[in-house]
Write a protein that holds these residues in place. Structure first.
Motif, mmCIF file in Angstrom:
data_model
loop_
_atom_site.group_PDB
_atom_site.id
_atom_site.type_symbol
_atom_site.label_atom_id
_atom_site.label_comp_id
_atom_site.label_asym_id
_atom_site.label_seq_id
_atom_site.Cartn_x
_atom_site.Cartn_y
_atom_site.Cartn_z
ATOM 1 N N ALA A 154 0.836 -1.207 0.000
ATOM 2 C CA ALA A 154 0.000 0.000 0.000
ATOM 3 C C ALA A 154 0.869 1.254 0.000
ATOM 4 N N GLN A 155 1.946 1.243 0.786
ATOM 5 C CA GLN A 155 2.844 2.396 0.830
ATOM 6 C C GLN A 155 3.535 2.596 -0.507
ATOM 7 N N ALA A 156 3.951 1.507 -1.147
ATOM 8 C CA ALA A 156 4.604 1.613 -2.457
ATOM 9 C C ALA A 156 3.650 2.178 -3.495
ATOM 10 N N LEU A 157 2.392 1.766 -3.454
ATOM 11 C CA LEU A 157 1.410 2.326 -4.383
ATOM 12 C C LEU A 157 1.268 3.828 -4.173
ATOM 13 N N ARG A 158 1.226 4.258 -2.905
ATOM 14 C CA ARG A 158 1.111 5.695 -2.634
ATOM 15 C C ARG A 158 2.354 6.445 -3.116
ATOM 16 N N ASP A 159 3.540 5.869 -2.826
ATOM 17 C CA ASP A 159 4.784 6.568 -3.115
ATOM 18 C C ASP A 159 5.144 6.577 -4.593
ATOM 19 N N VAL A 160 4.843 5.481 -5.292
ATOM 20 C CA VAL A 160 5.301 5.333 -6.668
ATOM 21 C C VAL A 160 4.189 5.650 -7.666
ATOM 22 N N MET A 161 3.027 5.039 -7.482
ATOM 23 C CA MET A 161 1.967 5.200 -8.473
ATOM 24 C C MET A 161 1.170 6.486 -8.289
ATOM 25 N N PHE A 162 0.748 6.760 -7.054
ATOM 26 C CA PHE A 162 -0.206 7.849 -6.861
ATOM 27 C C PHE A 162 0.422 9.176 -6.489
ATOM 28 N N ALA A 163 1.690 9.192 -6.079
ATOM 29 C CA ALA A 163 2.322 10.457 -5.701
ATOM 30 C C ALA A 163 2.247 11.512 -6.807
ATOM 31 N N PRO A 164 2.502 11.174 -8.090
ATOM 32 C CA PRO A 164 2.405 12.218 -9.116
ATOM 33 C C PRO A 164 1.001 12.813 -9.236
ATOM 34 N N TYR A 165 -0.035 11.990 -9.021
ATOM 35 C CA TYR A 165 -1.413 12.484 -9.125
ATOM 36 C C TYR A 165 -1.771 13.351 -7.921
ATOM 37 N N LEU A 166 -1.291 12.967 -6.743
ATOM 38 C CA LEU A 166 -1.525 13.776 -5.554
ATOM 39 C C LEU A 166 -0.782 15.102 -5.663
ATOM 40 N N ASP A 167 0.443 15.063 -6.177
ATOM 41 C CA ASP A 167 1.196 16.305 -6.376
ATOM 42 C C ASP A 167 0.484 17.209 -7.376
ATOM 43 N N ALA A 168 -0.046 16.602 -8.440
ATOM 44 C CA ALA A 168 -0.759 17.399 -9.445
ATOM 45 C C ALA A 168 -2.019 18.019 -8.852
ATOM 46 N N ALA A 178 -9.742 17.161 -0.299
ATOM 47 C CA ALA A 178 -9.872 16.982 -1.748
ATOM 48 C C ALA A 178 -9.319 15.641 -2.217
ATOM 49 N N GLU A 179 -8.206 15.198 -1.605
ATOM 50 C CA GLU A 179 -7.628 13.920 -2.022
ATOM 51 C C GLU A 179 -8.605 12.777 -1.772
ATOM 52 N N MET A 180 -9.290 12.807 -0.628
ATOM 53 C CA MET A 180 -10.240 11.749 -0.321
ATOM 54 C C MET A 180 -11.479 11.835 -1.206
ATOM 55 N N PHE A 181 -11.934 13.068 -1.518
ATOM 56 C CA PHE A 181 -13.046 13.226 -2.450
ATOM 57 C C PHE A 181 -12.753 12.490 -3.750
ATOM 58 N N LEU A 182 -11.551 12.725 -4.273
ATOM 59 C CA LEU A 182 -11.219 12.221 -5.599
ATOM 60 C C LEU A 182 -10.723 10.777 -5.556
ATOM 61 N N LEU A 183 -9.616 10.529 -4.829
ATOM 62 C CA LEU A 183 -9.019 9.199 -4.833
ATOM 63 C C LEU A 183 -9.783 8.218 -3.961
ATOM 64 N N GLY A 184 -10.438 8.706 -2.917
ATOM 65 C CA GLY A 184 -11.248 7.810 -2.099
ATOM 66 C C GLY A 184 -12.344 7.157 -2.925
ATOM 67 N N ASN A 185 -13.023 7.941 -3.723
ATOM 68 C CA ASN A 185 -14.064 7.392 -4.592
ATOM 69 C C ASN A 185 -13.486 6.403 -5.598
ATOM 70 N N PHE A 186 -12.276 6.713 -6.068
ATOM 71 C CA PHE A 186 -11.609 5.861 -7.046
ATOM 72 C C PHE A 186 -11.489 4.427 -6.535
ATOM 73 N N PHE A 187 -11.183 4.274 -5.228
ATOM 74 C CA PHE A 187 -10.994 2.945 -4.654
ATOM 75 C C PHE A 187 -12.274 2.348 -4.079
ATOM 76 N N VAL A 188 -13.128 3.170 -3.509
ATOM 77 C CA VAL A 188 -14.304 2.655 -2.803
ATOM 78 C C VAL A 188 -15.429 2.273 -3.764
ATOM 79 N N HIS A 189 -15.451 2.859 -4.935
ATOM 80 C CA HIS A 189 -16.552 2.625 -5.865
ATOM 81 C C HIS A 189 -16.752 1.141 -6.160
ATOM 82 N N LYS A 190 -15.662 0.413 -6.393
ATOM 83 C CA LYS A 190 -15.791 -1.011 -6.713
ATOM 84 C C LYS A 190 -16.329 -1.789 -5.525
#
Length: 198
Positions: A120-134, A158-170
């Protein structure tokens, strides 16, 4: 085997070609056997590299695997600046990485993430960090331009509004959150919250 990195040592930079070879081999291995069964030892064997080299470069198995997945499946995030708050948020939502791109192996990453804090930490640091920075850059720019009031409490969520929905929707619907679903969340929830006192 212990998939955690050994004691830190001076890091020798791999060439771009060598790094690509190792990441390709990692991706192919995980596609073959799944995340749980893949090991750093096997990546080292296939690439004729030492495990110490792999740990120096990527620290642990989760970071190596996620980096390999990002390198193979996801293009770099372009700079987003449409000149409009909604336009920027929509562009970011439409650029979010799909968990299961069509025709690509899933690698078992999304099944394993709930039981593996390191993954989970690697996903945050590697995959999602650029999107959170943006997202942070977009919000900061529009605060400076006056579209969002400084101190608006929605900025902190705002991060939870956007990325939270991304994961919880499924979890709630059984289907992935596609781009249009993300835009719906922006229009119904995030954008009104950000501009409520404007």
């Amino acid at each position: 085997m212990d998939e955690q990195a050994p004691a830190p040592s001076r890091r020798k930079r791999l060439t771009e070609q060598r790094e690509r070879e190792i990441l390709d081999a990692t991706f192919d291995l995980v596609a073959e056997v799944g995340y749980e069964q893949a090991t750093v030892d096997e990546v080292a064997r296939r690439t004729k590299a030492s495990t110490a080299t792999l740990y120096r470069q990527w620290e642990n198995k989760p970071r190596l695997v996620v980096t390999a997945m990002v390198a193979r499946k996801y293009p770099p995030l372009p700079r987003i600046d449409t000149g409009d708050l909604r336009g920027d948020l929509v562009a970011l939502a439409r650029s979010l990485p799909a968990p299961h791109p069509y025709g690509a192996p899933t690698l078992g990453i999304w099944q394993a993430v709930m039981a593996d804090p390191g993954l989970a930490q690697a996903l945050r640091d590697v995959m999602f960090a650029p999107y959170l920075d943006a997202l942070r850059a977009i919000l900061e720019r529009h605060v400076q331009q006056g579209a969002i009031r400084p101190g608006n409490p929605a900025l902190e969520h705002a991060e939870m509004f956007l990325l939270g929905n991304f994961f919880v929707h499924k979890l709630f619907t059984g289907s992935e959150a596609g781009p249009e679903q993300m835009v719906d969340v922006i229009d119904a929830l995030l954008l009104p919250a950000l501009t409520a006192d404007r």
